[in-house]
Design a protein around this motif. Structure first.
Motif, PDB file in Angstrom:
ATOM      1  N   TYR A 128       0.806  -1.315  -0.020  1.00  0.00           N
ATOM      2  CA  TYR A 128      -0.306  -0.076  -0.179  1.00  0.00           C
ATOM      3  C   TYR A 128       0.772   1.285   0.219  1.00  0.00           C
ATOM      4  N   VAL A 129       0.379   2.267  -0.409  1.00  0.00           N
ATOM      5  CA  VAL A 129       0.894   3.711  -0.433  1.00  0.00           C
ATOM      6  C   VAL A 129      -0.189   4.444   0.074  1.00  0.00           C
ATOM      7  N   ALA A 130       0.300   5.546   0.908  1.00  0.00           N
ATOM      8  CA  ALA A 130      -0.891   6.574   1.557  1.00  0.00           C
ATOM      9  C   ALA A 130      -0.242   7.779   1.544  1.00  0.00           C
ATOM     10  N   LEU A 131      -1.147   8.675   1.233  1.00  0.00           N
ATOM     11  CA  LEU A 131      -0.720  10.381   1.398  1.00  0.00           C
ATOM     12  C   LEU A 131      -1.505  10.989   2.453  1.00  0.00           C
ATOM     13  N   GLY A 132      -0.721  11.475   3.602  1.00  0.00           N
ATOM     14  CA  GLY A 132      -1.198  12.024   4.574  1.00  0.00           C
ATOM     15  C   GLY A 132      -1.903  13.385   4.151  1.00  0.00           C
ATOM     16  N   LEU A 133      -3.280  13.475   5.074  1.00  0.00           N
ATOM     17  CA  LEU A 133      -3.915  14.557   4.674  1.00  0.00           C
ATOM     18  C   LEU A 133      -3.733  15.712   5.607  1.00  0.00           C
ATOM     19  N   GLY A 134      -3.673  15.256   6.842  1.00  0.00           N
ATOM     20  CA  GLY A 134      -3.539  16.109   8.126  1.00  0.00           C
ATOM     21  C   GLY A 134      -3.956  15.141   9.185  1.00  0.00           C
ATOM     22  N   GLY A 135      -3.675  15.977  10.665  1.00  0.00           N
ATOM     23  CA  GLY A 135      -4.062  15.369  11.674  1.00  0.00           C
ATOM     24  C   GLY A 135      -3.765  16.378  12.830  1.00  0.00           C
ATOM     25  N   ASP A 151       1.451  18.680  10.315  1.00  0.00           N
ATOM     26  CA  ASP A 151       1.561  18.810   8.963  1.00  0.00           C
ATOM     27  C   ASP A 151       2.217  17.838   8.170  1.00  0.00           C
ATOM     28  N   PHE A 152       1.502  17.293   7.022  1.00  0.00           N
ATOM     29  CA  PHE A 152       2.409  15.976   6.381  1.00  0.00           C
ATOM     30  C   PHE A 152       3.256  16.796   5.342  1.00  0.00           C
ATOM     31  N   THR A 153       4.418  16.724   5.112  1.00  0.00           N
ATOM     32  CA  THR A 153       5.132  17.305   4.342  1.00  0.00           C
ATOM     33  C   THR A 153       6.608  16.795   3.890  1.00  0.00           C
ATOM     34  N   ASN A 154       7.335  16.979   3.104  1.00  0.00           N
ATOM     35  CA  ASN A 154       8.771  16.491   2.845  1.00  0.00           C
ATOM     36  C   ASN A 154       9.871  17.302   3.320  1.00  0.00           C
ATOM     37  N   LYS A 155       9.611  18.272   4.292  1.00  0.00           N
ATOM     38  CA  LYS A 155      10.319  19.292   4.510  1.00  0.00           C
ATOM     39  C   LYS A 155      10.075  19.657   6.203  1.00  0.00           C
ATOM     40  N   ARG A 156      10.934  19.434   7.007  1.00  0.00           N
ATOM     41  CA  ARG A 156      10.451  19.640   8.417  1.00  0.00           C
ATOM     42  C   ARG A 156      10.488  21.535   8.590  1.00  0.00           C
ATOM     43  N   GLY A 157       9.348  21.942   9.403  1.00  0.00           N
ATOM     44  CA  GLY A 157       9.620  23.198   9.524  1.00  0.00           C
ATOM     45  C   GLY A 157       9.966  23.596  11.013  1.00  0.00           C
ATOM     46  N   GLU A 158       9.826  24.889  11.349  1.00  0.00           N
ATOM     47  CA  GLU A 158      10.530  25.356  12.614  1.00  0.00           C
ATOM     48  C   GLU A 158       9.338  25.584  13.698  1.00  0.00           C
ATOM     49  N   VAL A 159       8.231  25.551  13.424  1.00  0.00           N
ATOM     50  CA  VAL A 159       7.051  25.968  14.175  1.00  0.00           C
ATOM     51  C   VAL A 159       6.881  25.044  15.206  1.00  0.00           C
ATOM     52  N   SER A 160       6.933  25.263  16.629  1.00  0.00           N
ATOM     53  CA  SER A 160       6.787  24.404  17.831  1.00  0.00           C
ATOM     54  C   SER A 160       5.510  23.815  18.156  1.00  0.00           C
ATOM     55  N   VAL A 202       3.780  22.603  15.804  1.00  0.00           N
ATOM     56  CA  VAL A 202       3.270  21.757  14.692  1.00  0.00           C
ATOM     57  C   VAL A 202       4.135  20.549  14.846  1.00  0.00           C
ATOM     58  N   GLU A 203       3.388  19.322  14.586  1.00  0.00           N
ATOM     59  CA  GLU A 203       4.214  18.088  14.404  1.00  0.00           C
ATOM     60  C   GLU A 203       4.318  17.865  12.899  1.00  0.00           C
ATOM     61  N   TYR A 204       5.604  17.727  12.513  1.00  0.00           N
ATOM     62  CA  TYR A 204       5.790  17.378  11.010  1.00  0.00           C
ATOM     63  C   TYR A 204       6.100  15.895  10.758  1.00  0.00           C
ATOM     64  N   LEU A 205       5.346  15.184   9.875  1.00  0.00           N
ATOM     65  CA  LEU A 205       5.551  13.876   9.448  1.00  0.00           C
ATOM     66  C   LEU A 205       5.645  13.896   7.918  1.00  0.00           C
ATOM     67  N   GLN A 206       6.167  12.627   7.472  1.00  0.00           N
ATOM     68  CA  GLN A 206       6.609  12.337   6.107  1.00  0.00           C
ATOM     69  C   GLN A 206       5.255  12.487   5.393  1.00  0.00           C
ATOM     70  N   ALA A 207       5.125  12.801   4.456  1.00  0.00           N
ATOM     71  CA  ALA A 207       3.841  13.220   3.683  1.00  0.00           C
ATOM     72  C   ALA A 207       3.325  11.674   3.195  1.00  0.00           C
ATOM     73  N   LEU A 208       4.283  10.872   2.814  1.00  0.00           N
ATOM     74  CA  LEU A 208       4.135   9.562   2.084  1.00  0.00           C
ATOM     75  C   LEU A 208       4.320   8.315   3.002  1.00  0.00           C
ATOM     76  N   ASP A 209       3.355   7.636   3.141  1.00  0.00           N
ATOM     77  CA  ASP A 209       3.637   6.241   4.009  1.00  0.00           C
ATOM     78  C   ASP A 209       3.374   5.111   3.016  1.00  0.00           C
ATOM     79  N   ALA A 210       4.238   4.054   3.293  1.00  0.00           N
ATOM     80  CA  ALA A 210       4.046   2.927   2.454  1.00  0.00           C
ATOM     81  C   ALA A 210       4.276   1.837   3.257  1.00  0.00           C
ATOM     82  N   GLY A 211       3.911   0.587   3.040  1.00  0.00           N
ATOM     83  CA  GLY A 211       4.092  -0.439   3.904  1.00  0.00           C
ATOM     84  C   GLY A 211       3.353  -1.817   3.062  1.00  0.00           C
ATOM     85  N   LEU A 212       3.043  -2.686   3.836  1.00  0.00           N
ATOM     86  CA  LEU A 212       2.341  -4.141   3.382  1.00  0.00           C
ATOM     87  C   LEU A 212       1.444  -4.430   4.009  1.00  0.00           C
ATOM     88  N   ASN A 213       0.166  -5.028   3.581  1.00  0.00           N
ATOM     89  CA  ASN A 213      -0.965  -5.572   4.247  1.00  0.00           C
ATOM     90  C   ASN A 213      -1.177  -7.075   4.080  1.00  0.00           C
TER      91      ASN A 213
END
Length: 245
Positions: free
Chosen positions: A135-142, A170-179, A181-192
């Motif tokens: 599977y691949v998954a695109l982060g939308l928010g949280g 914030d799902f992104t490819n580049k970590r920001g500096e706003v304390s 906000v929690e920055y996470l990888q935009a794209l997830d992937a794995g196995l089901n």
């Protein structure tokens, strides 16, 4: 987003081409379900927090391309994930000790594209199933909610207080500096992988999602916010699908 859609459309085109050539029986329909997920932490030599399950929903559409007893099932889903964790930390200065108890709840929203290879004992009619696939998954928010209890012991005097604070994800490819906000990888992937049962057009499946992509982002200069720290999406999912001929 464009990369995710491009790969999804390419995979769908290849699938349709393959199924047409092999004269597969095609059906499609809605899929709904429940996720019971957690975030798996690996902090190297540091102590990881204790984790527990967080429940969420999934909903979308599934395609079933049947080849005898084998089928290919791609789906496009809105999927709620996340997890709960608890941790304790303390520090001591002179005769004063402070103890911090944290209870964290993380709620994540994804657009997910799983593609499973399914074996059914009765072929197109269904029966008992086993399945597996990527599977691949695109982060939308949280959002993260943290409840904190603080105990201050100064000699014989003991003081306690509680606080709650929130962070948007914030799902992104580049970590920001706003304390805040929690920055996470935009794209997830794995196995089901899992088991199921299909009766006619109705299918029930119970599976496990094994996230393989580290969710923690480095800073733009390459520094890690937590050296050797890694976190992954993991969890169970139960789904019902109804395929229309």
């Amino acid at each position: 987003m464009h990369i995710f859609l491009r790969h999804g459309l390419l995979g769908s085109a290849l699938l349709l081409s393959a199924t047409t050539g092999a004269q597969a029986q095609l059906t499609f329909g809605p899929r709904v379900g429940l996720n019971a997920t957690t975030i798996h932490y690996d902090f190297g030599d540091c102590r990881e927090p204790e984790t527990s399950l967080h429940t969420g929903l999934q909903a979308g559409l599934s395609l079933n391309a049947q080849f005898g007893k084998l089928a290919v099932q791609p789906s496009l889903l809105y999927s709620q994930r996340g997890g709960k964790s608890t941790a304790t930390a303390s520090d001591t200065y002179a005769d004063t000790t402070r103890t911090f108890d944290f209870r964290n709840t993380t709620r994540l929203h994804y657009l997910e594209l799983p593609v499973n290879l399914v074996y059914s004992t009765k072929g197109a009619q269904g029966g008992f199933q086993v399945f597996a696939g990527p599977y691949v998954a695109l982060g939308l928010g949280g959002r993260q909610t943290t409840d904190m209890d603080v105990t201050i012991q100064a000699g014989a005097q003991r003081t306690t207080y509680a606080d709650t604070f929130f962070q948007n994800v914030d799902f992104t490819n580049k970590r920001g500096e706003v304390s805040q906000v929690e920055y996470l990888q935009a794209l997830d992937a794995g196995l089901n992988f899992g088991v199921g049962y299909k009766l006619g057009g109705l299918q029930a499946q119970l599976g496990y999602g094994l996230g393989l992509r580290n969710m923690i982002l480095d800073y733009p200069d390459g520094r890690s916010p937590m050296p050797e720290g890694k976190s992954y999406n993991r969890g169970l999912h139960f789904s019902l699908a109804y395929f229309l001929g």
